[in-house]
Design a protein around this motif. Structure first.
Motif, mmCIF file in Angstrom:
data_model
loop_
_atom_site.group_PDB
_atom_site.id
_atom_site.type_symbol
_atom_site.label_atom_id
_atom_site.label_comp_id
_atom_site.label_asym_id
_atom_site.label_seq_id
_atom_site.Cartn_x
_atom_site.Cartn_y
_atom_site.Cartn_z
ATOM 1 N N LEU A 1 -2.001 6.776 -2.090
ATOM 2 C CA LEU A 1 -2.710 6.375 -3.309
ATOM 3 C C LEU A 1 -3.282 4.967 -3.220
ATOM 4 O O LEU A 1 -3.968 4.519 -4.132
ATOM 5 C CB LEU A 1 -1.755 6.455 -4.517
ATOM 6 N N ASN A 2 -2.964 4.280 -2.114
ATOM 7 C CA ASN A 2 -3.409 2.900 -1.921
ATOM 8 C C ASN A 2 -2.934 2.009 -3.068
ATOM 9 O O ASN A 2 -3.687 1.181 -3.585
ATOM 10 C CB ASN A 2 -4.925 2.833 -1.756
ATOM 11 N N THR A 3 -1.688 2.218 -3.468
ATOM 12 C CA THR A 3 -1.093 1.445 -4.551
ATOM 13 C C THR A 3 0.122 0.692 -4.011
ATOM 14 O O THR A 3 0.779 1.163 -3.072
ATOM 15 C CB THR A 3 -0.703 2.379 -5.722
ATOM 16 N N PRO A 4 0.425 -0.467 -4.543
ATOM 17 C CA PRO A 4 1.589 -1.213 -4.056
ATOM 18 C C PRO A 4 2.874 -0.399 -4.205
ATOM 19 O O PRO A 4 3.014 0.406 -5.126
ATOM 20 C CB PRO A 4 1.636 -2.440 -4.962
ATOM 21 N N VAL A 5 3.790 -0.607 -3.281
ATOM 22 C CA VAL A 5 5.092 0.068 -3.331
ATOM 23 C C VAL A 5 6.137 -0.928 -3.824
ATOM 24 O O VAL A 5 6.149 -2.090 -3.411
ATOM 25 C CB VAL A 5 5.482 0.673 -1.965
ATOM 26 N N LYS A 6 6.981 -0.469 -4.739
ATOM 27 C CA LYS A 6 8.089 -1.280 -5.232
ATOM 28 C C LYS A 6 9.304 -0.977 -4.368
ATOM 29 O O LYS A 6 9.558 0.185 -4.033
ATOM 30 C CB LYS A 6 8.387 -0.953 -6.689
ATOM 31 N N PHE A 7 10.072 -2.039 -4.051
ATOM 32 C CA PHE A 7 11.238 -1.828 -3.204
ATOM 33 C C PHE A 7 12.345 -2.816 -3.527
ATOM 34 O O PHE A 7 12.097 -3.869 -4.104
ATOM 35 C CB PHE A 7 10.859 -1.914 -1.723
ATOM 36 N N ILE A 8 13.553 -2.436 -3.142
ATOM 37 C CA ILE A 8 14.739 -3.274 -3.269
ATOM 38 C C ILE A 8 15.350 -3.390 -1.884
ATOM 39 O O ILE A 8 15.476 -2.392 -1.168
ATOM 40 C CB ILE A 8 15.764 -2.655 -4.231
#
Length: 100
Positions: A79-86
């Motif tokens: 989707l070319n969207t930022p990925v959230k991560f921990i």
């Protein structure tokens, strides 16, 4: 009666983890032992992220190995969207394998 203040002092397993965001999807590595990507799952997650955003961050260890969320990562990348991560220091794939 209950002594809640004593219980809170005894709980040493709580850590504050910050949700981070990046467009650098290449930094993440799929860990050996993690499930194969299933196209249907990636498509379903893409639909959810398109409609509602990424609500659940992926979990990585300090070596940028994906512990949980390889389908979410693939969906964000497509989707070319930022990925959230921990980042969970010391995390391994063992708990994820047992959960799946």
């Amino acid at each position: 009666m209950f002594n809640l203040s004593q219980r809170a002092e005894e709980n040493t397993n709580t850590k504050l983890q910050t949700v981070q965001t990046t467009n650098d999807w290449a930094r993440f590595k799929i860990m050996h032992g993690n499930r194969q990507l299933h196209e249907g799952n990636v498509q379903a997650i893409m639909n959810q992220i398109s409609a509602h955003g990424q609500r659940q961050p992926i979990v990585i260890n300090e070596r940028n190995e994906v512990i949980d969320g390889q389908h979410r990562l693939a969906a964000c990348k497509r989707l070319n969207t930022p990925v959230k991560f921990i980042v969970h220091v010391g995390a391994t794939i063992d708990p994820v394998i047992s959960t799946n």
